[in-house]
Design a protein around this motif. Structure first.
Motif, PDB file in Angstrom:
ATOM      1  N   TRP A  12      52.048  49.645  89.718  1.00 36.77           N
ATOM      2  CA  TRP A  12      53.183  49.707  90.647  1.00 36.77           C
ATOM      3  C   TRP A  12      52.640  49.498  92.050  1.00 36.77           C
ATOM      4  O   TRP A  12      52.108  50.400  92.679  1.00 36.77           O
ATOM      5  N   SER A  13      52.780  48.276  92.546  1.00 40.32           N
ATOM      6  CA  SER A  13      52.108  47.907  93.792  1.00 40.32           C
ATOM      7  C   SER A  13      52.853  48.353  95.040  1.00 40.32           C
ATOM      8  O   SER A  13      52.242  48.550  96.091  1.00 40.32           O
ATOM      9  N   GLN A  14      54.185  48.509  94.960  1.00 35.40           N
ATOM     10  CA  GLN A  14      54.933  48.830  96.176  1.00 35.40           C
ATOM     11  C   GLN A  14      54.766  50.291  96.554  1.00 35.40           C
ATOM     12  O   GLN A  14      54.763  51.178  95.697  1.00 35.40           O
ATOM     13  N   ARG A  15      54.650  50.545  97.847  1.00 39.69           N
ATOM     14  CA  ARG A  15      54.611  51.898  98.377  1.00 39.69           C
ATOM     15  C   ARG A  15      55.724  52.044  99.405  1.00 39.69           C
ATOM     16  O   ARG A  15      56.147  51.065 100.019  1.00 39.69           O
ATOM     17  N   TYR A  16      56.182  53.275  99.625  1.00 32.30           N
ATOM     18  CA  TYR A  16      57.401  53.513 100.378  1.00 32.30           C
ATOM     19  C   TYR A  16      57.139  54.415 101.584  1.00 32.30           C
ATOM     20  O   TYR A  16      56.233  55.242 101.580  1.00 32.30           O
ATOM     21  N   ASP A  17      58.014  54.240 102.584  1.00 25.48           N
ATOM     22  CA  ASP A  17      57.965  55.116 103.749  1.00 25.48           C
ATOM     23  C   ASP A  17      58.537  56.491 103.442  1.00 25.48           C
ATOM     24  O   ASP A  17      58.065  57.504 103.979  1.00 25.48           O
ATOM     25  N   HIS A  18      59.577  56.519 102.599  1.00 21.66           N
ATOM     26  CA  HIS A  18      60.280  57.765 102.300  1.00 21.66           C
ATOM     27  C   HIS A  18      60.675  57.795 100.820  1.00 21.66           C
ATOM     28  O   HIS A  18      60.965  56.749 100.230  1.00 21.66           O
ATOM     29  N   LEU A  19      60.707  58.993 100.273  1.00 16.78           N
ATOM     30  CA  LEU A  19      61.171  59.221  98.905  1.00 16.78           C
ATOM     31  C   LEU A  19      62.234  60.304  98.944  1.00 16.78           C
ATOM     32  O   LEU A  19      62.040  61.342  99.581  1.00 16.78           O
ATOM     33  N   ILE A  20      63.367  60.054  98.294  1.00 19.36           N
ATOM     34  CA  ILE A  20      64.408  61.067  98.204  1.00 19.36           C
ATOM     35  C   ILE A  20      64.730  61.335  96.741  1.00 19.36           C
ATOM     36  O   ILE A  20      64.552  60.467  95.883  1.00 19.36           O
ATOM     37  N   SER A  21      65.217  62.526  96.468  1.00 17.79           N
ATOM     38  CA  SER A  21      65.704  62.872  95.132  1.00 17.79           C
ATOM     39  C   SER A  21      66.702  64.008  95.291  1.00 17.79           C
ATOM     40  O   SER A  21      66.375  65.065  95.844  1.00 17.79           O
ATOM     41  N   LEU A  22      67.908  63.767  94.824  1.00 16.44           N
ATOM     42  CA  LEU A  22      69.003  64.718  95.003  1.00 16.44           C
ATOM     43  C   LEU A  22      69.461  65.266  93.650  1.00 16.44           C
ATOM     44  O   LEU A  22      70.066  64.559  92.845  1.00 16.44           O
ATOM     45  N   LEU A  23      69.124  66.527  93.385  1.00 12.93           N
ATOM     46  CA  LEU A  23      69.544  67.236  92.178  1.00 12.93           C
ATOM     47  C   LEU A  23      69.135  66.489  90.910  1.00 12.93           C
ATOM     48  O   LEU A  23      69.890  66.425  89.947  1.00 12.93           O
ATOM     49  N   ALA A  24      67.939  65.930  90.923  1.00 12.68           N
ATOM     50  CA  ALA A  24      67.392  65.274  89.734  1.00 12.68           C
ATOM     51  C   ALA A  24      66.104  65.948  89.263  1.00 12.68           C
ATOM     52  O   ALA A  24      65.829  65.987  88.067  1.00 12.68           O
TER      53      ALA A  24
END
Length: 279
Positions: free
Chosen positions: A132-144
């Protein structure tokens, strides 16, 4: 609309049977022109408090236009579409359930947001690493996250998905006191939450994964009236829900809403808004 009011007019957990969601969308689909995330909010914001929760996340994270954001447990893609349109972000919406993923892609296309929102059907625990080559500025997760008991693996993947210095925002349940056997059974059987840590263990799990600057904001008092009202409203309108969804689904929904309300009311389960940073 304040955060204490309902932001959805739809039965969010009715995702057990998505055909009635499609039926409800038929009047929208017959209109000329594209749909908007606002059109879909009554149907696709499956977490608590709708877009207000997303606005809070954006404020806390300091999201700027063009940011790369990944949503873990993206459901029907409502949060991803809202963030893409309102805040001009680029979203990767990760959802395990194929029916939710497929409808999410369809709704994103109908909103004309496919260039900003990429839907991925995957188990989050399979992401990250060299594949998985892509990296992110932010990660969110809502009630998961409450549905994923393997926290060491989960938080390890979350860290890998973020760029160095990248930030996360979670909305989740936690144990406010030791849970009774009855409460643990209700969580596992009715809420699909087989493991629920307390605050100390939650913080330890995040620190062990390499997250720093963790802030813990208790959301219990904000969510408690919401979950109580949802259960009571559903109970009073139960016969109409039976007409709409059929007895088996309506019954499951009522048991689910009642269980969450009882767990919060009893003081064993609380809500939290969490933010932190990858080291």
């Amino acid at each position: 609309m304040t955060e204490k009011q309902h932001s959805s007019r739809f039965d969010d957990m009715a995702l057990y049977d998505l055909q009635h969601v499609r039926n409800a969308l038929d009047p929208l689909l017959s209109r000329p022109g594209p749909l908007t995330p606002a059109d879909l909010e009554p149907y696709d914001q499956l977490h608590y408090l709708g877009h207000q929760a997303l606005d809070n996340a954006v404020t806390r994270l300091g999201v700027i236009p063009g940011a790369d954001v990944v949503d873990i447990g993206a459901g029907l893609g409502g949060p991803a579409r809202y963030l893409a349109e309102r805040y001009e972000c680029h979203l990767t919406a990760v959802e395990l359930q194929p029916e939710l993923h497929e409808l999410s892609e369809e709704l994103t296309s109908l909103c004309g947001l496919s260039e900003r929102v990429r839907a991925i059907r995957a188990d989050v625990l399979s992401l990250g690493g060299a594949s998985w080559s892509q990296r992110y500025d932010h990660l969110i997760s809502l009630l998961a996250i409450l549905h994923i008991p393997r926290r060491d693996e989960l938080f390890g993947v979350c860290r890998e998905l973020l760029r160095p210095g990248g930030t996360f925002y979670f909305e989740d349940f936690y144990a406010r006191r030791p849970l009774t056997d009855e409460e643990q059974t209700a969580l596992a059987d009715l809420v699909a939450c087989p493991y629920l840590p307390d605050e100390a263990r939650y913080r330890e799990d995040l620190a062990r994964a390499g997250f720093t600057d963790v802030t813990w904001t208790d959301a219990t008092d904000l969510w408690l009236p919401w979950v109580r009202d949802r259960a009571e409203t559903f109970r009073h309108g139960y016969q109409e829900r039976v007409r709409l969804h059929g007895e088996p689904l309506a019954g499951r929904l009522m048991r689910f809403y009642g269980a969450v309300s009882a767990l919060f009311t009893g003081g064993g389960v609380g809500g939290v808004r969490l933010m932190g940073r990858r080291d």
